[in-house]
Design a protein around this motif. Structure first.
Motif, short mmCIF file in Angstrom:
data_model
loop_
_atom_site.label_atom_id
_atom_site.label_comp_id
_atom_site.label_asym_id
_atom_site.label_seq_id
_atom_site.Cartn_x
_atom_site.Cartn_y
_atom_site.Cartn_z
N LYS A 57 0.83 -1.19 0.00
CA LYS A 57 0.00 0.00 0.00
C LYS A 57 0.87 1.25 0.00
O LYS A 57 1.99 1.25 0.46
CB LYS A 57 -0.91 -0.01 1.23
N SER A 58 0.31 2.33 -0.52
CA SER A 58 1.01 3.60 -0.52
C SER A 58 1.28 4.06 0.90
O SER A 58 0.53 3.78 1.83
CB SER A 58 0.17 4.66 -1.25
N SER A 59 2.39 4.76 1.06
CA SER A 59 2.72 5.31 2.38
C SER A 59 2.04 6.66 2.61
O SER A 59 2.30 7.31 3.61
CB SER A 59 4.24 5.49 2.49
N ASN A 60 1.19 7.08 1.66
CA ASN A 60 0.49 8.36 1.79
C ASN A 60 1.48 9.52 1.86
O ASN A 60 1.27 10.51 2.57
CB ASN A 60 -0.41 8.36 3.03
N SER A 114 10.32 3.91 -0.61
CA SER A 114 9.55 4.35 0.56
C SER A 114 8.06 4.45 0.25
O SER A 114 7.29 4.96 1.05
CB SER A 114 10.08 5.70 1.05
N ARG A 115 7.66 3.98 -0.92
CA ARG A 115 6.27 3.89 -1.35
C ARG A 115 5.57 5.25 -1.44
O ARG A 115 4.41 5.38 -1.06
CB ARG A 115 5.49 2.92 -0.44
N CYS A 116 6.32 6.24 -1.92
CA CYS A 116 5.70 7.54 -2.14
C CYS A 116 4.67 7.41 -3.27
O CYS A 116 4.99 6.89 -4.35
CB CYS A 116 6.75 8.58 -2.52
N GLU A 117 3.48 7.88 -3.03
CA GLU A 117 2.43 7.74 -4.05
C GLU A 117 2.56 8.78 -5.15
O GLU A 117 2.04 8.60 -6.25
CB GLU A 117 1.06 7.86 -3.40
N GLU A 137 6.60 4.63 -15.70
CA GLU A 137 6.42 3.69 -14.59
C GLU A 137 5.57 4.27 -13.48
O GLU A 137 4.84 3.54 -12.80
CB GLU A 137 7.78 3.30 -14.00
N ILE A 138 5.71 5.57 -13.27
CA ILE A 138 5.12 6.21 -12.08
C ILE A 138 4.06 7.22 -12.52
O ILE A 138 4.39 8.35 -12.90
CB ILE A 138 6.21 6.91 -11.25
N PRO A 139 2.79 6.87 -12.46
CA PRO A 139 1.72 7.78 -12.90
C PRO A 139 1.73 9.11 -12.17
O PRO A 139 1.40 10.14 -12.74
CB PRO A 139 0.45 6.98 -12.60
N GLY A 140 2.09 9.10 -10.89
CA GLY A 140 2.04 10.32 -10.09
C GLY A 140 3.34 11.10 -10.04
O GLY A 140 3.61 11.78 -9.05
N MET A 141 4.16 11.03 -11.08
CA MET A 141 5.44 11.75 -11.09
C MET A 141 5.34 12.99 -11.96
O MET A 141 4.86 12.94 -13.09
CB MET A 141 6.55 10.86 -11.62
N MET A 142 5.80 14.12 -11.43
CA MET A 142 5.89 15.37 -12.17
C MET A 142 7.32 15.88 -12.11
O MET A 142 8.01 15.71 -11.11
CB MET A 142 4.95 16.41 -11.57
N ALA A 307 -1.72 10.37 -9.56
CA ALA A 307 -1.53 9.17 -8.75
C ALA A 307 -2.87 8.50 -8.42
O ALA A 307 -2.94 7.28 -8.28
CB ALA A 307 -0.78 9.51 -7.46
N SER A 308 -3.90 9.31 -8.30
CA SER A 308 -5.23 8.77 -7.96
C SER A 308 -6.05 8.42 -9.20
O SER A 308 -7.22 8.05 -9.09
CB SER A 308 -6.00 9.77 -7.10
N GLY A 309 -5.43 8.55 -10.38
CA GLY A 309 -6.11 8.17 -11.61
C GLY A 309 -7.07 9.20 -12.16
O GLY A 309 -7.86 8.90 -13.06
N LYS A 310 -7.02 10.43 -11.66
CA LYS A 310 -7.93 11.47 -12.13
C LYS A 310 -7.41 12.12 -13.40
O LYS A 310 -6.20 12.16 -13.64
CB LYS A 310 -8.12 12.53 -11.04
N ASP A 311 -8.33 12.64 -14.20
CA ASP A 311 -7.95 13.40 -15.38
C ASP A 311 -7.37 14.74 -14.95
O ASP A 311 -7.85 15.36 -13.99
CB ASP A 311 -9.16 13.64 -16.30
N VAL A 312 -6.35 15.19 -15.66
CA VAL A 312 -5.68 16.43 -15.31
C VAL A 312 -5.91 17.46 -16.40
O VAL A 312 -5.68 17.20 -17.58
CB VAL A 312 -4.17 16.21 -15.12
N GLU A 313 -6.38 18.63 -16.01
CA GLU A 313 -6.53 19.74 -16.93
C GLU A 313 -5.35 20.67 -16.75
O GLU A 313 -5.23 21.36 -15.74
CB GLU A 313 -7.84 20.48 -16.67
N ARG A 314 -4.46 20.67 -17.73
CA ARG A 314 -3.24 21.46 -17.65
C ARG A 314 -3.49 22.89 -18.09
O ARG A 314 -3.93 23.14 -19.21
CB ARG A 314 -2.17 20.80 -18.52
N ALA A 315 -3.19 23.84 -17.20
CA ALA A 315 -3.35 25.25 -17.54
C ALA A 315 -2.16 25.70 -18.40
O ALA A 315 -2.32 26.32 -19.44
CB ALA A 315 -3.44 26.09 -16.27
#
Length: 332
Positions: A57-60, A114-117, A137-142, A307-315
């Motif tokens: 599980k994610s470490s939040n 360290s399971r960073c989400e 590999e990492i959906p939640g990476m910016m 990371a949570s699978g939501k659609d992102v609207e880029r400004a």
């Protein structure tokens, strides 16, 4: 990059056993663990972040990679990320990469382990290809303060060229023609883009660039001071200096004043970043505002959404620098 199949073959165990070792699963023999870890090290294998997420599980936690956590610029960036993370009930974990590919890679692997989400990465050492692989590999990476064409939608950056152009042009419009430049000695895009912006502004206004007017140093107060020593020693009759950042400007400014040169009456100085130091040195520093807090907030919000699978609207992904006029520049 090696595959799990190649690691299993090198270690002499099954793919299933290799997977258990990678994911720290219980009931795995010590011999198998040692063999797999040795094979991973030999082949340079890094476990896929998504595969890890399936068994743990994610470490939040939001992971952050910076150049140097002690630098004020990155302190502002981390503070902005932490503010948003706290509002979302998240913690942060920070690693420093020092613009070195090995240190950056190790820090990112630690954050992944360290399971960073979500991850907000300030990388100047890793290649575009490696960052692209990581993003896949990492959906939640910016990625912040860098543009990687293949993953432009995962990047947030500043137009450094334009910022340095604005700074130099402002000096020219105030009647300065002999304009020195204090550059960063680091081999990174920011340094190249800002130097190129300085050169382009000179050319566009009919001033022939001269390499003698450019000095390099570490992007801090000491580096700025030493670079200014070198410029003054050349006796070039410079009337203004543009600098890579505010820290170098502060070192430059102190050295100038200690030599009896008045700012801005005898010499004008302009910085870049608009950090706290720009507002509290004397005279207050004219500079280029780098909106790192706004950029960092957008980066972490988008990382959490992805990371949570939501659609992102880029400004936007390329932010504009802004000239901030204070007291260190005067008309010639």
């Amino acid at each position: 990059m090696a595959t799990i199949k190649e690691v299993a073959k090198e270690a002499g165990v099954s793919i299933a056993t290799t997977s258990r070792v990678i994911n720290n699963a219980p009931h795995t023999s010590e011999a198998a663990t040692v063999a797999v870890q040795a094979a991973m090290k030999k082949l340079g294998y890094r476990p896929n972040a998504n595969a890890r997420a399936l068994v743990s599980k994610s470490s939040n936690t939001v992971g952050i990679l910076v150049h140097d956590v002690s630098a004020p610029f990155f302190g502002a960036m981390v503070k902005a990320i932490d503010t948003i993370a706290a509002e979302q009930g998240k913690q942060i974990l920070i690693g420093s990469g020092y613009h070195d590919p090995i240190k950056e890679r190790n820090a990112i692997n630690l954050l992944i382990g360290s399971r960073c989400e979500s991850l907000v990465i300030h990388s100047k050492g890793l290649s575009d290809d490696e960052l692209t692989e990581l993003a896949e590999e990492i959906p939640g990476m910016m990625i912040i303060n860098r543009s990687v064409p293949a993953i432009a939608d995962r990047c947030i950056a500043l137009d450094n060229f334009k910022g340095s152009y604005l700074a130099t042009e402002f000096l020219i419009k105030n009647g300065h023609e002999k304009i020195g430049y204090i550059a960063s000695s680091h081999d990174i895009d920011d340094a190249h883009d800002r130097r190129d912006g300085y050169l382009a502004a000179l050319k566009d206004h009919g001033i022939e660039p001269n390499e003698e007017f450019i000095e390099y140093g570490e992007p801090d107060e000491i580096g700025g001071e030493q670079a200014m020593v070198n410029l003054l020693a050349k006796n070039l009759s410079i009337t203004a200096v543009a600098t890579y950042n505010d820290d170098m400007a502060a070192g430059c400014l102190a050295l100038i004043q200690e030599n009896g040169i008045r700012i801005p009456e005898d010499m004008s100085v302009i910085g870049f970043d608009d950090g706290l130091i720009a507002r509290f040195i004397y005279p207050r520093l004219t500079t280029i505002r780098y909106p790192i807090q706004v950029m960092a907030k957008q980066a972490v919000l988008e990382a959490l959404q992805r990371a949570s699978g939501k659609d992102v609207e880029r400004a936007q992904n390329l932010f504009a620098p802004i000239l901030v006029k204070r007291s260190s520049v005067s008309r010639r």
